[in-house]
Design a protein around this motif. Structure first.
Motif, PDB file in Angstrom:
ATOM      1  N   SER A 162      19.299   5.807 -26.527  1.00 19.07           N
ATOM      2  CA  SER A 162      19.862   6.996 -25.889  1.00 19.07           C
ATOM      3  C   SER A 162      19.236   7.163 -24.515  1.00 19.07           C
ATOM      4  O   SER A 162      18.170   6.613 -24.226  1.00 19.07           O
ATOM      5  CB  SER A 162      19.615   8.247 -26.737  1.00 19.07           C
ATOM      6  OG  SER A 162      18.224   8.523 -26.827  1.00 19.07           O
ATOM      7  N   ALA A 163      19.902   7.940 -23.688  1.00 14.25           N
ATOM      8  CA  ALA A 163      19.379   8.265 -22.360  1.00 14.25           C
ATOM      9  C   ALA A 163      19.898   9.643 -21.979  1.00 14.25           C
ATOM     10  O   ALA A 163      21.083   9.946 -22.172  1.00 14.25           O
ATOM     11  CB  ALA A 163      19.821   7.220 -21.329  1.00 14.25           C
ATOM     12  N   VAL A 164      19.001  10.478 -21.456  1.00 20.84           N
ATOM     13  CA  VAL A 164      19.360  11.815 -20.991  1.00 20.84           C
ATOM     14  C   VAL A 164      18.783  11.989 -19.591  1.00 20.84           C
ATOM     15  O   VAL A 164      17.579  11.799 -19.393  1.00 20.84           O
ATOM     16  CB  VAL A 164      18.818  12.915 -21.925  1.00 20.84           C
ATOM     17  CG1 VAL A 164      19.185  14.292 -21.393  1.00 20.84           C
ATOM     18  CG2 VAL A 164      19.353  12.740 -23.342  1.00 20.84           C
ATOM     19  N   ARG A 165      19.625  12.329 -18.633  1.00 18.61           N
ATOM     20  CA  ARG A 165      19.193  12.525 -17.256  1.00 18.61           C
ATOM     21  C   ARG A 165      19.647  13.913 -16.792  1.00 18.61           C
ATOM     22  O   ARG A 165      20.797  14.290 -17.012  1.00 18.61           O
ATOM     23  CB  ARG A 165      19.791  11.460 -16.326  1.00 18.61           C
ATOM     24  CG  ARG A 165      19.441  10.034 -16.697  1.00 18.61           C
ATOM     25  CD  ARG A 165      18.000   9.689 -16.409  1.00 18.61           C
ATOM     26  NE  ARG A 165      17.745   8.277 -16.642  1.00 18.61           N
ATOM     27  CZ  ARG A 165      17.389   7.763 -17.812  1.00 18.61           C
ATOM     28  NH1 ARG A 165      17.220   8.573 -18.845  1.00 18.61           N
ATOM     29  NH2 ARG A 165      17.190   6.468 -17.948  1.00 18.61           N
ATOM     30  N   SER A 166      18.758  14.639 -16.157  1.00 14.32           N
ATOM     31  CA  SER A 166      19.095  15.971 -15.671  1.00 14.32           C
ATOM     32  C   SER A 166      19.648  15.907 -14.255  1.00 14.32           C
ATOM     33  O   SER A 166      19.398  14.946 -13.512  1.00 14.32           O
ATOM     34  CB  SER A 166      17.866  16.876 -15.703  1.00 14.32           C
ATOM     35  OG  SER A 166      16.843  16.345 -14.884  1.00 14.32           O
ATOM     36  N   ALA A 167      20.384  16.940 -13.891  1.00 13.29           N
ATOM     37  CA  ALA A 167      20.964  17.001 -12.546  1.00 13.29           C
ATOM     38  C   ALA A 167      19.862  17.086 -11.502  1.00 13.29           C
ATOM     39  O   ALA A 167      18.920  17.864 -11.627  1.00 13.29           O
ATOM     40  CB  ALA A 167      21.885  18.216 -12.435  1.00 13.29           C
ATOM     41  N   ASN A 168      19.974  16.230 -10.470  1.00 12.09           N
ATOM     42  CA  ASN A 168      19.039  16.230  -9.337  1.00 12.09           C
ATOM     43  C   ASN A 168      17.593  16.007  -9.766  1.00 12.09           C
ATOM     44  O   ASN A 168      16.667  16.451  -9.089  1.00 12.09           O
ATOM     45  CB  ASN A 168      19.162  17.537  -8.549  1.00 12.09           C
ATOM     46  CG  ASN A 168      20.570  17.793  -8.048  1.00 12.09           C
ATOM     47  OD1 ASN A 168      21.194  16.904  -7.487  1.00 12.09           O
ATOM     48  ND2 ASN A 168      21.078  19.002  -8.262  1.00 12.09           N
ATOM     49  N   GLY A 169      17.403  15.361 -10.900  1.00 13.80           N
ATOM     50  CA  GLY A 169      16.054  15.026 -11.358  1.00 13.80           C
ATOM     51  C   GLY A 169      15.223  16.207 -11.806  1.00 13.80           C
ATOM     52  O   GLY A 169      13.993  16.108 -11.869  1.00 13.80           O
ATOM     53  N   GLU A 170      15.836  17.338 -12.141  1.00 11.28           N
ATOM     54  CA  GLU A 170      15.078  18.505 -12.578  1.00 11.28           C
ATOM     55  C   GLU A 170      14.479  18.264 -13.959  1.00 11.28           C
ATOM     56  O   GLU A 170      14.888  17.376 -14.699  1.00 11.28           O
ATOM     57  CB  GLU A 170      15.982  19.748 -12.594  1.00 11.28           C
ATOM     58  CG  GLU A 170      16.435  20.186 -11.214  1.00 11.28           C
ATOM     59  CD  GLU A 170      17.142  21.537 -11.263  1.00 11.28           C
ATOM     60  OE1 GLU A 170      17.173  22.145 -12.348  1.00 11.28           O
ATOM     61  OE2 GLU A 170      17.637  21.967 -10.214  1.00 11.28           O
TER      62      GLU A 170
END
Length: 370
Positions: A162-170
């Motif tokens: 799995s991978a989870v990335r937040s908007a703008n690296g927040e």
């Protein structure tokens, strides 16, 4: 008897210091008064040094004290201390060397710094924290969400990522995932959720929902998971408090799976025999948190050897100025290339290919029956 007195005498300073440190580290009005008095005495000491030796101790040396007091004093005590410091600065300025312009700029900078720290102290009132404890609290909340997304160990013949990335690296994301082995470890249940909002504004909602939905995994039949999640979210009565979600239940012995979808992008299934991805459109229901008493249908299927199943958030395929079908084709192309190469991470490839880039939260889960 003398030796006993000597022992007590030697231990007294350490005991007094420990009590002082304990009082400062504690919370409440008593602790606030102690810190205020201590910082006020330090401020008066600095002001006396500035008055006595203005050439050696400039007024700007009070800046660290202003910052420190802004972190550890309540707003009421902070304003009182800053009044004392302000009077002291006004008294000592005539003794300082330099032009009138330089003195004016220095005083303006000190006043601006005090005003900023009062604003910071006011924002801490809502959190109820002092010093850097507020930041530590948010770090703990972020880490707790990350722990809930950790995939459990799977039996031989299965791989998942799995991978989870937040908007703008927040640090916080509106997308989160919960996963667990259920039914005595024979099943894997995964829920991928996208709450309304992005980044930090959705972080508190993600935390609350991740704990609640994580507790639901395995505690009720998979067919009732989204029903109960919807009831829970409706009870919160949040403004704009809706969420989309997809819930997957996989039998790790047979490869049979069922999927429930609450307003989420359709999952996709990879067929090893054809080398193609198929969009699973069935079993879709409304978003969570809008209507009470909604039932959610489920899609069923079976993963054969070499097949894969992937769920993802809308940040993977959506972007301004582009059609959804274009984003879906882009995602499936990246996933297909990673599946063919085998050694590459499908989840990372899909997240990296997202059309939205860093502008949106992105999450993906992939499971492969090897």
């Amino acid at each position: 008897m003398a030796s006993d007195v000597g022992v007590l005498t030697r231990r007294a300073p350490w005991t007094l210091a420990r009590r002082l440190v304990g009082a400062v580290a504690a919370t409440g009005p008593r602790r606030d008064r102690i810190v205020f008095v201590a910082l006020a005495l330090i401020a008066l000491t600095f002001l006396l040094l500035v008055v006595g030796a203005p050439a050696r101790v400039p007024t700007v040396t009070l800046a660290p004290l202003i910052l420190l007091s802004g972190l550890y004093l309540t707003r009421r005590h902070l304003v009182g201390l800053y009044v004392v410091i302000g009077i002291g600065i006004a008294t000592t300025i005539p003794r300082q060397a330099g032009t009138a312009m330089a003195k004016t700029l220095m005083v303006s900078a000190m006043v601006a710094l005090m005003a900023m720290m009062v604003i910071v102290a006011s924002s801490r009132v809502r959190v109820g924290s002092t010093g850097f404890h507020g930041e530590n609290l948010f770090v703990e909340l972020r880490d707790r969400i990350a722990r809930s997304a950790r995939l459990p160990a799977l039996p031989a013949g299965w791989t998942a990522e799995s991978a989870v990335r937040s908007a703008n690296g927040e640090g916080f994301s509106g997308d989160f995932m919960v996963a667990d082995r259920t039914h005595d470890g024979r099943h894997l249940e995964v829920a991928l959720v996208d709450v309304s909002g992005k980044g930090r504004e959705a972080g508190t909602r993600s935390l609350l929902l991740s704990g609640a939905l994580g507790a639901l995994l395995g505690s009720l039949p998979p067919c009732a998971f989204l029903d109960e999640a919807n009831r829970y979210l409706v009870r919160q009565s949040w403004d704009e408090g809706f969420a989309t979600a997809v819930h997957v239940d996989i039998d790790l012995d047979t490869g049979e799976f069922s999927i429930g979808n609450a307003g989420h992008p359709a999952p996709v299934r990879y067929s090893f025999g054809t080398g193609n991805w198929e969009i699973l459109e069935g079993g879709r229901g409304p978003v969570l948190g809008i209507m009470e008493g909604v039932a959610f249908a489920r899609t069923h299927g079976t993963l054969a050897m070499g097949d894969a199943l992937m769920i993802y958030s809308d940040g993977i395929i959506e972007s301004r100025g582009h059609d959804l079908s274009e984003g879906t084709d882009r995602m499936l192309g990246a996933a297909s290339e990673a599946m063919v190469r085998r050694g590459d991470s499908v989840a990372d490839a899909v997240v990296s290919s997202a059309r939205s880039g860093e502008a949106d939260d992105r999450a993906v889960f992939v499971i492969v029956r090897a």
